[in-house]
Design an enzyme around this catalytic site. Structure first.
Site, PDB file in Angstrom:
ATOM      1  N   ASP A  22       0.862  -1.385   0.050  1.00 32.14           N
ATOM      2  CA  ASP A  22       0.064   0.022   0.014  1.00 32.14           C
ATOM      3  C   ASP A  22       0.992   1.141  -0.008  1.00 32.14           C
ATOM      4  OD1 ASP A  22      -1.818   1.937   0.653  1.00 32.14           O
ATOM      5  OD2 ASP A  22      -3.183   0.732   1.750  1.00 32.14           O
ATOM      6  N   ARG A  84     -11.767  -2.386  -8.765  1.00 29.43           N
ATOM      7  CA  ARG A  84     -12.366  -2.132  -9.732  1.00 29.43           C
ATOM      8  C   ARG A  84     -11.779  -2.792 -11.230  1.00 29.43           C
ATOM      9  NH1 ARG A  84     -14.840   0.167  -6.581  1.00 29.43           N
ATOM     10  NH2 ARG A  84     -15.194   2.253  -6.140  1.00 29.43           N
ATOM     11  N   ASP A 108     -15.175 -10.304  -9.517  1.00 29.53           N
ATOM     12  CA  ASP A 108     -16.566  -9.447  -9.022  1.00 29.53           C
ATOM     13  C   ASP A 108     -16.660  -8.125  -9.945  1.00 29.53           C
ATOM     14  OD1 ASP A 108     -18.957  -8.733  -7.633  1.00 29.53           O
ATOM     15  OD2 ASP A 108     -17.755  -7.212  -6.642  1.00 29.53           O
ATOM     16  N   GLU A 113     -17.822  -2.880 -17.660  1.00 28.66           N
ATOM     17  CA  GLU A 113     -19.096  -3.051 -17.133  1.00 28.66           C
ATOM     18  C   GLU A 113     -20.184  -2.443 -17.692  1.00 28.66           C
ATOM     19  OE1 GLU A 113     -19.067  -3.048 -13.046  1.00 28.66           O
ATOM     20  OE2 GLU A 113     -17.711  -4.303 -12.549  1.00 28.66           O
ATOM     21  N   HIS A 130     -20.122  -7.569  -9.637  1.00 31.98           N
ATOM     22  CA  HIS A 130     -19.949  -6.386  -8.935  1.00 31.98           C
ATOM     23  C   HIS A 130     -20.729  -5.965  -7.551  1.00 31.98           C
ATOM     24  CE1 HIS A 130     -17.786  -2.004  -9.236  1.00 31.98           C
ATOM     25  NE2 HIS A 130     -18.029  -2.505  -8.182  1.00 31.98           N
ATOM     26  N   GLY A 133     -19.928  -5.527  -1.983  1.00 35.27           N
ATOM     27  CA  GLY A 133     -20.395  -4.979  -0.896  1.00 35.27           C
ATOM     28  C   GLY A 133     -21.720  -4.667  -0.793  1.00 35.27           C
ATOM     29  N   TYR A 134     -22.736  -5.675  -1.445  1.00 35.55           N
ATOM     30  CA  TYR A 134     -24.087  -5.435  -1.326  1.00 35.55           C
ATOM     31  C   TYR A 134     -24.773  -6.325  -0.321  1.00 35.55           C
ATOM     32  CZ  TYR A 134     -24.743  -2.902  -5.701  1.00 35.55           C
ATOM     33  OH  TYR A 134     -24.884  -1.690  -6.554  1.00 35.55           O
TER      34      TYR A 134
END
Length: 250
Positions: A22, A84, A108, A113, A130, A133-134
């Site tokens: 990172d 992404r 994912d 897209e 995607h 986070g749903y």
């Protein structure tokens, strides 16, 4: 980032060895605890991406995973992308899959897209539209954060508001008989009770043209704290790991 940090926490609970790359955090916090991207790619059995899409600049991530970086990965590596789509070069990923170098891929997020690449979908081990986070909890938390920000901006008194109608899971209690099972078996059973990713993957494979519909009409999925695990047998370490993942343990 936030998601990457959560993945790190869960991976450590599962007793994995972790390598972190990172650059923005390394510059801010110091190099200790971080490794170069090359070292991470060369030494890791699982590579998972949790980065923003930066098209230019010092921390450019557009096509971060290209022919060169896929080439650094050891044979038998798993590659996971839930960040992404344009972080990975689709053609490069298809090529490295075809070479037999990767053990498997979990995708994912996709380039272009919702017009996802059908060849990559066929090659990937798991494919989802995607929706990482749903979870219903994620939606509730996001709504609460928006309300809190609006209250602070307009000086309203609803700062601690949280939805009170979050649906409970269909079967909130998980009964686990641990006899003859490893910790890995037990954790897998608990996790798959809450969510079977194969169902999402199969829906997308059957109808990729419904990418947006599947993303928008996502079924109820609660996170681990919504479940209570009743453990029969097992070790103290088993219970500690389940608690660490967020389950209530009875």
């Amino acid at each position: 980032g936030n998601v990457g940090s959560k993945v790190e926490k869960l991976a450590r609970i599962l007793e994995m060895n972790i390598l972190l790359n990172d650059p923005p955090r390394a510059r801010k916090e110091g190099e200790n605890g971080f490794v170069s991207l090359d070292q991470l790619l060369i030494e890791s059995d699982i590579v998972t991406a949790h980065v923003p899409l930066n098209l230019t600049g010092e921390d450019k991530t557009y096509h971060l995973f290209d022919e060169k970086n896929f080439g650094l990965m050891r044979r038998g590596t798993w590659f996971i992308n839930t960040s992404r789509g344009r972080v990975m070069d689709t053609n490069a990923l298809k090529n490295v899959i075809d070479s037999g170098k990767l053990m498997g891929t979990v995708i994912d997020v996709w380039e272009n897209e919702p017009d996802i690449d059908p060849e990559l979908m066929e090659r990937a081990f798991l494919t989802t539209p995607h929706i990482a986070g749903y979870s219903t909890d994620g939606k509730a938390n996001g709504t609460s954060m928006i309300v809190k920000s609006l209250c602070e901006f307009f000086n309203l008194s609803l700062n601690n508001w949280y939805p009170d109608n979050v649906p409970a899971p269909a079967v909130p209690v998980i009964l686990l008989d641990c006899k003859g099972k490893t910790d890995e078996d037990i954790l897998r059973e608990a996790v798959l009770h809450t969510y079977n990713i194969d169902d999402d993957s199969m829906r997308l494979r059957q109808s990729p043209v419904e990418f947006e519909k599947q993303r928008g009409d996502y079924p109820l999925r609660r996170e681990f704290p919504a479940y209570t695990v009743i453990v029969k047998g097992g070790t103290r370490n088993t219970r500690m790991m389940l608690k660490g993942l967020g389950f209530k343990v009875g």
